[in-house]
Design a protein around this motif. Structure first.
Motif, PDB file in Angstrom:
ATOM      1  N   GLU A  26       3.650   6.743 -11.064  1.00 38.69           N
ATOM      2  CA  GLU A  26       3.441   7.043  -9.643  1.00 38.69           C
ATOM      3  C   GLU A  26       2.139   7.820  -9.447  1.00 38.69           C
ATOM      4  N   THR A  27       1.924   8.813 -10.295  1.00 36.20           N
ATOM      5  CA  THR A  27       0.694   9.611 -10.181  1.00 36.20           C
ATOM      6  C   THR A  27      -0.537   8.755 -10.431  1.00 36.20           C
ATOM      7  N   LEU A  28      -0.494   7.922 -11.464  1.00 34.77           N
ATOM      8  CA  LEU A  28      -1.646   7.081 -11.781  1.00 34.77           C
ATOM      9  C   LEU A  28      -1.945   6.106 -10.645  1.00 34.77           C
ATOM     10  N   ASP A  29      -0.897   5.521 -10.082  1.00 36.34           N
ATOM     11  CA  ASP A  29      -1.099   4.587  -8.968  1.00 36.34           C
ATOM     12  C   ASP A  29      -1.627   5.303  -7.737  1.00 36.34           C
ATOM     13  N   GLU A  30      -1.182   6.547  -7.503  1.00 40.78           N
ATOM     14  CA  GLU A  30      -1.705   7.327  -6.385  1.00 40.78           C
ATOM     15  C   GLU A  30      -3.195   7.606  -6.559  1.00 40.78           C
ATOM     16  N   LEU A  31      -3.590   7.952  -7.782  1.00 36.90           N
ATOM     17  CA  LEU A  31      -5.004   8.226  -8.046  1.00 36.90           C
ATOM     18  C   LEU A  31      -5.851   6.981  -7.818  1.00 36.90           C
ATOM     19  N   GLN A  57      -8.788   2.165 -16.196  1.00 32.50           N
ATOM     20  CA  GLN A  57      -9.348   1.983 -14.851  1.00 32.50           C
ATOM     21  C   GLN A  57      -9.869   3.300 -14.287  1.00 32.50           C
ATOM     22  N   LEU A  58      -9.172   4.395 -14.568  1.00 34.79           N
ATOM     23  CA  LEU A  58      -9.543   5.694 -14.018  1.00 34.79           C
ATOM     24  C   LEU A  58     -10.737   6.315 -14.742  1.00 34.79           C
ATOM     25  N   ALA A  75      -6.185   6.247  -4.188  1.00 43.08           N
ATOM     26  CA  ALA A  75      -7.069   7.207  -3.519  1.00 43.08           C
ATOM     27  C   ALA A  75      -8.537   6.973  -3.837  1.00 43.08           C
ATOM     28  N   GLY A  76      -8.825   5.898  -4.584  1.00 42.56           N
ATOM     29  CA  GLY A  76     -10.219   5.560  -4.879  1.00 42.56           C
ATOM     30  C   GLY A  76     -10.825   6.328  -6.040  1.00 42.56           C
ATOM     31  N   GLU A  77      -9.992   6.849  -6.948  1.00 40.78           N
ATOM     32  CA  GLU A  77     -10.504   7.656  -8.053  1.00 40.78           C
ATOM     33  C   GLU A  77     -10.762   6.855  -9.330  1.00 40.78           C
ATOM     34  N   ALA A  78     -10.728   5.531  -9.241  1.00 46.23           N
ATOM     35  CA  ALA A  78     -11.076   4.711 -10.409  1.00 46.23           C
ATOM     36  C   ALA A  78     -12.499   5.022 -10.852  1.00 46.23           C
TER      37      ALA A  78
END
Length: 262
Positions: free
Chosen positions: A165-170, A200-201, A173-176
């Motif tokens: 959930e946290t990774l998908d939120e990041l 990806q991040l 939010a455009g943090e890739a």
């Protein structure tokens, strides 16, 4: 009079040598079939025992541990499953890699007491921050006073929800492509999904670290039904074949995989 030692003719010597080699070969095949090496003596660690004088010498001349970090490590080792945490030499290597790549943002999956998050936060500049993920609020509560004592608590952003959930939120939010370092030490059954999202991040040149990739030797031949060992083994293969990263797999602790995003 001493009797001369009889000499074998060349054909006889060859025959005798061939017979000896053949016997040794058959013996090896027999023993190998009955007692495969990993069942005969499974090797769980590639490094010397922790009480080895030479290993203790190496650590004493290598590890520089902040007092709060050392206290948190010792506190963590007293907890159930505390021995699954990063070793002090692993934590220092990751902190030095963060310094080397001039990291500003770090991602820590699997907070536990926050030993890894604290090591990274200490290595980041004053404006840096660590996003760390955990589903159980109990263990991080043990570490928070030591984050505060080390004066880096504001750098540590604890997210108490499932890691995915946290990774998908990041990502949403455009943090890739904005993180410099990621450490994946959460549950192993989802480690492949964590790996893909962390890639990806991470920015190009970023470092992805995964501890416990030898799984106490079980990766050699996972037991039937050992899903975690199978997932770790599959992840190791995925990383080995991944052309998006440069890799190193180190024998520190229970194994440490490093992937450098190209």
């Amino acid at each position: 009079m001493t009797q001369p030692v009889p000499r074998l003719s060349v054909p006889a010597a060859v025959a005798l040598g061939s017979a000896a080699l053949g016997a040794a070969f058959l013996t090896g095949v027999f023993l190998g079939r009955r007692w495969p090496p990993w069942r005969w003596r499974r090797q769980r660690c590639l490094l010397p025992p922790e009480d080895s004088p030479l290993w203790q010498y190496l650590l004493s001349r290598s590890v520089r541990e902040h007092p709060a970090l050392r206290r948190l490590r010792l506190l963590t080792l007293e907890q159930p499953h505390g021995d699954s945490m990063l070793t002090c030499e692993q934590a220092q290597l990751l902190a030095n890699l963060a310094r080397l790549v001039k990291a500003q943002k770090a991602l820590d999956l699997g907070t536990f007491t926050g030993y890894c998050a604290l090591a990274l936060a200490l290595a980041l500049p004053p404006a840096g921050h660590v996003v760390t993920c955990e589903v159980d609020a109990g263990p991080p509560a043990l570490g928070r006073p030591l984050w505060r004592q080390a004066e880096v608590e504001p750098k540590i952003d604890l997210r108490l929800r499932p890691v995915l959930e946290t990774l998908d939120e990041l990502l949403a939010a455009g943090e890739a492509g904005t993180f410099d370092v990621a450490v994946v030490d959460a549950d192993k059954e989802n480690c492949a999904a964590y790996y893909e999202r962390c890639l990806q991040l991470l920015r190009p040149g970023g470092v992805l670290a995964i501890p416990r990739v030898l799984w106490q030797g079980e990766v050699l031949q996972p037991q039937k039904g050992d899903k975690e060992a199978e997932c770790v083994r599959n992840l190791n293969e995925r990383i080995r074949r991944d052309a998006r990263v440069h890799i190193s797999l180190l024998p520190l602790g229970d194994g440490l995989a490093l992937a450098f995003k190209i």
